[in-house]
Design an enzyme around this catalytic site. Structure first.
Site, PDB file in Angstrom:
ATOM      1  N   HIS A 185     -12.802   3.488  -0.869  1.00  0.00           N
ATOM      2  CA  HIS A 185     -12.862   2.567   0.282  1.00  0.00           C
ATOM      3  C   HIS A 185     -13.550   1.240  -0.078  1.00  0.00           C
ATOM      4  O   HIS A 185     -14.019   0.521   0.796  1.00  0.00           O
ATOM      5  CB  HIS A 185     -13.619   3.197   1.479  1.00  0.00           C
ATOM      6  CG  HIS A 185     -12.863   4.312   2.132  1.00  0.00           C
ATOM      7  ND1 HIS A 185     -13.481   5.464   2.585  1.00  0.00           N
ATOM      8  CD2 HIS A 185     -11.553   4.451   2.428  1.00  0.00           C
ATOM      9  CE1 HIS A 185     -12.574   6.278   3.115  1.00  0.00           C
ATOM     10  NE2 HIS A 185     -11.409   5.687   3.029  1.00  0.00           N
ATOM     11  N   ARG A 243      -2.425  -1.960  -3.647  1.00  0.00           N
ATOM     12  CA  ARG A 243      -3.606  -1.120  -3.481  1.00  0.00           C
ATOM     13  C   ARG A 243      -3.474   0.088  -4.416  1.00  0.00           C
ATOM     14  O   ARG A 243      -2.519   0.862  -4.326  1.00  0.00           O
ATOM     15  CB  ARG A 243      -3.698  -0.606  -2.049  1.00  0.00           C
ATOM     16  CG  ARG A 243      -4.860   0.340  -1.914  1.00  0.00           C
ATOM     17  CD  ARG A 243      -4.821   1.098  -0.638  1.00  0.00           C
ATOM     18  NE  ARG A 243      -6.037   1.885  -0.530  1.00  0.00           N
ATOM     19  CZ  ARG A 243      -6.134   2.982   0.196  1.00  0.00           C
ATOM     20  NH1 ARG A 243      -5.101   3.427   0.862  1.00  0.00           N
ATOM     21  NH2 ARG A 243      -7.267   3.626   0.249  1.00  0.00           N
ATOM     22  N   ASN A 251     -13.251   2.507  17.105  1.00  0.00           N
ATOM     23  CA  ASN A 251     -12.727   2.895  18.427  1.00  0.00           C
ATOM     24  C   ASN A 251     -13.480   3.982  19.178  1.00  0.00           C
ATOM     25  O   ASN A 251     -13.324   4.100  20.383  1.00  0.00           O
ATOM     26  CB  ASN A 251     -11.263   3.340  18.293  1.00  0.00           C
ATOM     27  CG  ASN A 251     -10.361   2.195  17.883  1.00  0.00           C
ATOM     28  OD1 ASN A 251     -10.258   1.208  18.597  1.00  0.00           O
ATOM     29  ND2 ASN A 251      -9.748   2.308  16.722  1.00  0.00           N
ATOM     30  N   ASN A 260       0.879  -1.170   0.000  1.00  0.00           N
ATOM     31  CA  ASN A 260       0.000   0.000   0.000  1.00  0.00           C
ATOM     32  C   ASN A 260       0.910   1.212   0.000  1.00  0.00           C
ATOM     33  O   ASN A 260       1.441   1.611   1.034  1.00  0.00           O
ATOM     34  CB  ASN A 260      -0.891  -0.055   1.247  1.00  0.00           C
ATOM     35  CG  ASN A 260      -1.878   1.092   1.293  1.00  0.00           C
ATOM     36  OD1 ASN A 260      -1.780   2.046   0.520  1.00  0.00           O
ATOM     37  ND2 ASN A 260      -2.817   1.008   2.213  1.00  0.00           N
ATOM     38  N   ARG A 276     -10.095  16.835   5.288  1.00  0.00           N
ATOM     39  CA  ARG A 276     -10.875  17.198   4.097  1.00  0.00           C
ATOM     40  C   ARG A 276     -12.247  17.719   4.500  1.00  0.00           C
ATOM     41  O   ARG A 276     -12.856  17.208   5.432  1.00  0.00           O
ATOM     42  CB  ARG A 276     -11.061  15.991   3.178  1.00  0.00           C
ATOM     43  CG  ARG A 276      -9.782  15.449   2.617  1.00  0.00           C
ATOM     44  CD  ARG A 276     -10.053  14.326   1.609  1.00  0.00           C
ATOM     45  NE  ARG A 276      -8.882  13.470   1.525  1.00  0.00           N
ATOM     46  CZ  ARG A 276      -8.907  12.142   1.608  1.00  0.00           C
ATOM     47  NH1 ARG A 276     -10.057  11.496   1.733  1.00  0.00           N
ATOM     48  NH2 ARG A 276      -7.799  11.452   1.539  1.00  0.00           N
ATOM     49  N   GLU A 286      -8.190  -4.136   5.047  1.00  0.00           N
ATOM     50  CA  GLU A 286      -8.008  -3.934   3.607  1.00  0.00           C
ATOM     51  C   GLU A 286      -6.861  -4.780   3.058  1.00  0.00           C
ATOM     52  O   GLU A 286      -6.941  -5.296   1.949  1.00  0.00           O
ATOM     53  CB  GLU A 286      -7.778  -2.442   3.325  1.00  0.00           C
ATOM     54  CG  GLU A 286      -9.051  -1.627   3.587  1.00  0.00           C
ATOM     55  CD  GLU A 286      -8.823  -0.130   3.641  1.00  0.00           C
ATOM     56  OE1 GLU A 286      -8.314   0.347   4.674  1.00  0.00           O
ATOM     57  OE2 GLU A 286      -9.152   0.572   2.679  1.00  0.00           O
TER      58      GLU A 286
HETATM   59  P1  AMP Z   1      -7.646   4.992  10.043  1.00  0.00           P
HETATM   60  O1  AMP Z   1      -7.518   5.992   8.930  1.00  0.00           O
HETATM   61  O2  AMP Z   1      -8.674   3.937   9.784  1.00  0.00           O
HETATM   62  O3  AMP Z   1      -6.322   4.427  10.494  1.00  0.00           O
HETATM   63  O4  AMP Z   1      -8.212   5.806  11.311  1.00  0.00           O
HETATM   64  C1  AMP Z   1      -7.480   6.859  11.872  1.00  0.00           C
HETATM   65  C2  AMP Z   1      -8.411   7.672  12.753  1.00  0.00           C
HETATM   66  O5  AMP Z   1      -8.890   6.867  13.838  1.00  0.00           O
HETATM   67  C3  AMP Z   1      -7.771   8.887  13.392  1.00  0.00           C
HETATM   68  O6  AMP Z   1      -8.645   9.990  13.251  1.00  0.00           O
HETATM   69  C4  AMP Z   1      -7.640   8.472  14.849  1.00  0.00           C
HETATM   70  O7  AMP Z   1      -7.646   9.570  15.724  1.00  0.00           O
HETATM   71  C5  AMP Z   1      -8.893   7.643  15.013  1.00  0.00           C
HETATM   72  N1  AMP Z   1      -8.863   6.845  16.237  1.00  0.00           N
HETATM   73  C6  AMP Z   1      -8.093   5.784  16.519  1.00  0.00           C
HETATM   74  N2  AMP Z   1      -8.336   5.354  17.775  1.00  0.00           N
HETATM   75  C7  AMP Z   1      -9.275   6.183  18.315  1.00  0.00           C
HETATM   76  C8  AMP Z   1      -9.949   6.284  19.577  1.00  0.00           C
HETATM   77  N3  AMP Z   1      -9.706   5.428  20.564  1.00  0.00           N
HETATM   78  N4  AMP Z   1     -10.854   7.279  19.748  1.00  0.00           N
HETATM   79  C9  AMP Z   1     -11.122   8.143  18.756  1.00  0.00           C
HETATM   80  N5  AMP Z   1     -10.521   8.088  17.550  1.00  0.00           N
HETATM   81  C10 AMP Z   1      -9.622   7.139  17.327  1.00  0.00           C
END
Ligand code: AMP
Length: 375
Positions: free
Chosen positions: A156, A67, A310, A8, A217, A360
């Site tokens: 996505h 990817r 999360n 990726n 964004r 992914e």
């Molecule tokens: P991703 O692009 O799927 O890796 O997601 C990244 C996003 O997930 C970021 O905005 C992180 O701040 C958010 N994130 C990860 N863990 C948490 C959490 N425990 N609470 C709130 N946001 C989270």
């Protein structure tokens, strides 16, 4: 055909994984980032991939899966890469200037380093390739739009595919009979209306800029704002690009770079952080309502990716006031943490609300193995 090397490649990072597609066992995984910056492990993408290959010199690899973000109108399924396909992906660069060129660097470096292995491109847009025309078209001059490939492609898709299958498996119901909304809420974020396993609407458009409020964004915005800023604030095209793609969203609204920073700031009582989350959640509810209508009813609402998996605050806020759609959350279940698919809706609620981890890289590996097996 079992062990797939998944790459990726982003503008300044290469994430990789070596995975057994039958057992999902991960033999190696990691990331090289800040490519080309002082102090980074790699001066360019080619050296990053050479180093990655060095790290697992003894491992068996049967194929490489890449990817690629934008497949345009041409690539509607995972595709075995040859010189002609490589040129085809290159030709799509204007549609995805931030995303496709790095993917292409990854393809070139991996083909040079592993010429004996089959390589496959897996596209984020492919899952949405059959979007109904009414959802796909923008209401602009048809001839102009067609000439330039201007339409909603959606992104996505690799995540939507694996998450919708996992959700159906969790519910123990055939995917073919389910109407679901999947919210892929990561740093980039989008929503999809999925009927019987097919995407019938999605919030990202010709590029990943449209739709939900994201980390950096803006998502949806009146296009006349751009004209106004050009005419009255002296911003040129590149400045608008940077504004909307990198300095907007949660960052632009609050100064915090991601959702975790934002929710921490809210806990600390920061007013602008609360407002940013309210705007983020308002947009989410807007899309949930819209897609419930597009689907003509709803069996499941599914949260996935970093924020979706999360953040209990985001999940809870996203369905607030939507009881009339059958969406009722069980806050005890919502507060639990686990790395596997789970239900967080009230046991007597008519619509299942699920948290389903995405993967992914595993899906790219599976699709890579599947196209090669079908050859
Ligand atoms: P991703 O692009 O799927 O890796 O997601 C990244 C996003 O997930 C970021 O905005 C992180 O701040 C958010 N994130 C990860 N863990 C948490 C959490 N425990 N609470 C709130 N946001 C989270």
């Amino acid at each position: 055909m079992r062990s797939v090397f998944v790459l990726n490649t982003g503008s300044s990072s290469v994430k990789y994984r070596v995975v057994d597609v039958e057992t999902a066992e991960v033999a190696a995984t990691g990331v090289i980032d800040r490519i080309g910056e002082p102090g980074s492990e790699a001066r360019d993408h080619r050296s990053a991939i050479a180093q990655i290959l060095n790290r697992f010199a003894g491992l068996r690899i049967d194929a490489v899966g890449h990817r690629i973000v934008h497949g345009g109108e041409r690539f509607v399924t995972a595709t075995v890469i040859d010189d002609e396909v490589e040129r085809g992906i290159e030709a799509l660069a204007p549609l995805a200037p931030l995303h496709n060129p790095p993917g292409l660097l990854g393809i070139r470096a991996a083909r040079a380093a592993l010429p004996e292995l089959a390589q496959v491109a897996v596209f984020d847009t492919a899952f949405h390739a059959a979007l109904p025309e009414a959802a796909r078209r923008y209401a602009i001059d048809t001839e102009l739009a067609d000439r330039h490939g201007i339409r909603r492609y959606g992104f996505h898709g690799t995540s939507y595919r694996i998450v919708s299958e996992r959700a159906a498996a969790f519910l123990d119901r055939p995917l073919g009979e389910l109407r679901m909304i999947v919210l892929h809420l990561g740093n980039g974020a989008s929503a999809a209306a999925i009927a019987g396993g097919r995407s019938i609407d999605t919030s990202m458009g010709m590029t990943p800029l449209e739709g939900l409020v994201m980390g950096t964004r803006s998502g949806d915005i009146d296009p006349a704002v751009l004209l106004y800023l050009q005419r009255n604030a002296g911003l040129d095209t590149d400045q608008l690009d940077v504004l909307l793609n990198r300095h907007s969203g949660i960052l632009g609204l609050s100064g915090h770079i991601d959702m975790r920073g934002l929710t921490d700031a809210i806990d600390a009582g920061e007013e602008s952080a609360r407002r940013a989350l309210d705007i983020y959640l308002h947009r989410l509810r807007h899309y949930i309502g819209a897609y419930a209508a597009v689907l003509g009813g709803l069996d499941a609402l599914v949260f996935t990716a970093g924020v979706g998996e999360n953040s209990r605050e985001v999940r809870s806020g996203a369905v607030e006031g939507l009881e009339f759609l059958g969406l009722r959350i069980d806050e005890t279940a919502n507060a639990e943490r686990s790395g596997v698919a789970r239900r967080i809706s009230a046991s007597d609620a008519p619509v299942a609300i699920l948290v389903v981890p995405t993967d992914e890289e595993l899906q790219i590996a599976r699709e890579t193995a599947a196209v090669l097996a079908a050859r």
